[in-house]
Design an enzyme around this catalytic site. Structure first.
Site, PDB file in Angstrom:
ATOM      1  CG  ASP A   8      -0.249   0.229   2.526  1.00  0.00           C
ATOM      2  OD1 ASP A   8       1.006   0.203   2.547  1.00  0.00           O
ATOM      3  OD2 ASP A   8      -0.938   0.445   3.543  1.00  0.00           O
ATOM      4  CB  CYS A  66       1.248  -2.179   5.099  1.00  0.00           C
ATOM      5  SG  CYS A  66       1.390  -3.045   6.671  1.00  0.00           S
ATOM      6  CB  THR A  68       3.663  -1.744  11.200  1.00  0.00           C
ATOM      7  OG1 THR A  68       2.359  -2.302  10.969  1.00  0.00           O
ATOM      8  CG2 THR A  68       3.522  -0.334  11.748  1.00  0.00           C
ATOM      9  CG  HIS A  99      11.331 -22.745  14.330  1.00  0.00           C
ATOM     10  ND1 HIS A  99      11.615 -22.390  15.635  1.00  0.00           N
ATOM     11  CD2 HIS A  99      12.372 -23.513  13.921  1.00  0.00           C
ATOM     12  CE1 HIS A  99      12.760 -22.926  15.997  1.00  0.00           C
ATOM     13  NE2 HIS A  99      13.247 -23.609  14.980  1.00  0.00           N
ATOM     14  CG  HIS A 134       9.364 -26.509  13.731  1.00  0.00           C
ATOM     15  ND1 HIS A 134       9.129 -25.819  14.900  1.00  0.00           N
ATOM     16  CD2 HIS A 134      10.691 -26.822  13.727  1.00  0.00           C
ATOM     17  CE1 HIS A 134      10.258 -25.699  15.571  1.00  0.00           C
ATOM     18  NE2 HIS A 134      11.221 -26.296  14.886  1.00  0.00           N
TER      19      HIS A 134
END
Length: 364
Positions: A8, A66, A68, A99, A134
């Site tokens: 964005d 974006c 963050t 993981h 995992h």
């Protein structure tokens, strides 16, 4: 390897370093936008597009950007099969792959400098998934996704497909040509009840105080929410009792439409709705979403009479019908028990179950 890239406006400043990294590594990618800075854009739109493309196996992995990395990652993780992880350093990227086998990495344009991007991506691409314990955990996540709801965003609207084993089992029985009218009718009611249980999951609650045989206590109750169910005649009638068994105070309207056998267009012959329809959450019931013409016309009739918050509840749908309804009414959520492949030359859903009205009422 093929990568889906999206951002964005807040992630736009670190998009070029991502493109440079992919080009340097000769990694094939497709840019889903944004292609320029537009502060009115929404990370949700590009996040869903990229996530769905990966979930549909059109791409191997994705990179989303974006401000963050958080919002666009939360969005992507709403799509079943997506494991999006925000990373702000190479060690986090390494663990996300080793993981969690993250198939989407999200980066933040407001928390990273352009020169930090390449080392993070390098660690993410160069790290192998460790598997073992995992893998067991990832498989558990996948099993949970499959056992709940499959949410798709296409043509501007939301389609929710019910993957619950009980729903799928009962749908299989009503598809069978040998299922009796009695069984068919009972199963349609049961499926409708199971579906409305999930559809009403987000109804708001409030606390009230009551007196039990022991003492006073506070309990949860629906927050004055008004519901209306509107079956499209005649097949929609088969779903009414299954829903009323769970929400008996809902008002019931009726819409009569038939499909012209030549044009396949809907023709209205009856419409009666609760007088306060504009105040209610409305569930339109139409078992077979084939061409979408009747369902779309029914929704239009309700809107003309003031209805605002409308959902469409169906047993079986075809892509044509979903496209039609969402193109005409993108704000309407569609809930279906099964999504079939296509329509035949007569406008029937394939494999479908035939004419739902005839099978409900024993007519031909």
């Amino acid at each position: 390897m093929k990568i889906a890239l999206g951002c964005d406006h807040a992630g736009y400043d670190i998009k070029q370093p991502v493109v440079d990294f992919l080009n340097e590594r000769k990694i094939d990618f497709v840019d889903f936008g944004a292609y320029e800075i537009d502060r009115n854009d929404d990370y949700v739109d590009v996040g869903i597009k990229v996530a769905q493309a990966i979930a549909n196996e059109e791409f191997d992995s994705g990179i989303l950007l974006c401000g963050t990395g958080f919002g666009i990652g939360i969005t992507a993780n709403k799509v079943p099969g997506i494991r999006a992880v925000p990373c702000d350093n190479p060690d986090a990227a390494k663990m996300a792959r080793a993981h969690n086998n993250a198939n989407v990495i999200t980066l933040g344009g407001r928390v990273l400098k352009p020169e930090q991007v390449a080392p993070i991506l390098a660690k993410w691409f160069d790290t192998e998934f460790e598997g073992d314990r995992h893998l067991r955990r990832i498989n558990k996540i996948a099993m949970y996704e499959k056992s709940t709801l499959n949410v798709q965003m296409e043509h501007g609207g939301r389609t929710v497909i019910f993957n619950h084993p009980l729903v799928q089992h009962k749908v299989g029985i009503i598809r069978n040509i040998n299922t009796s009218v009695k069984e068919f009718r009972e199963l349609v009611q049961e499926i409708a009840g199971l579906m409305v249980y999930e559809i009403t999951r987000t109804l708001p609650l409030t606390e009230i105080e009551i007196q039990t045989p022991i003492e006073k206590t506070k309990v949860k109750t629906l927050e004055g929410k008004k519901l209306a169910i509107v079956p499209v005649l005649r097949a929609g009638l088969g779903m009414v009792d299954g829903i009323l068994s769970l929400v008996p105070n809902a008002k019931v309207g009726h819409i009569g439409l038939y499909r012209d056998p030549e044009t396949l267009n809907p023709v209205e012959y009856y419409c009666k709705l609760p007088p306060d329809i504009q105040e209610r959450d409305i569930f339109v019931l139409d078992p077979m979403l084939a061409t979408g013409g009747s369902a779309s016309a029914a929704i239009s009739l309700i809107k003309k009479r003031g209805g605002r918050k409308i959902s469409l509840v169906c047993l079986i749908g075809a892509p044509d019908g979903i496209k039609k309804v969402h193109e005409d009414h993108p704000e309407v959520d569609i809930f279906i028990a099964a999504l079939d492949s296509h329509l035949n030359s007569h406008g029937y859903i394939v494999p479908g179950l035939g004419d739902a009205g005839d099978r409900l009422f024993g007519t031909k």
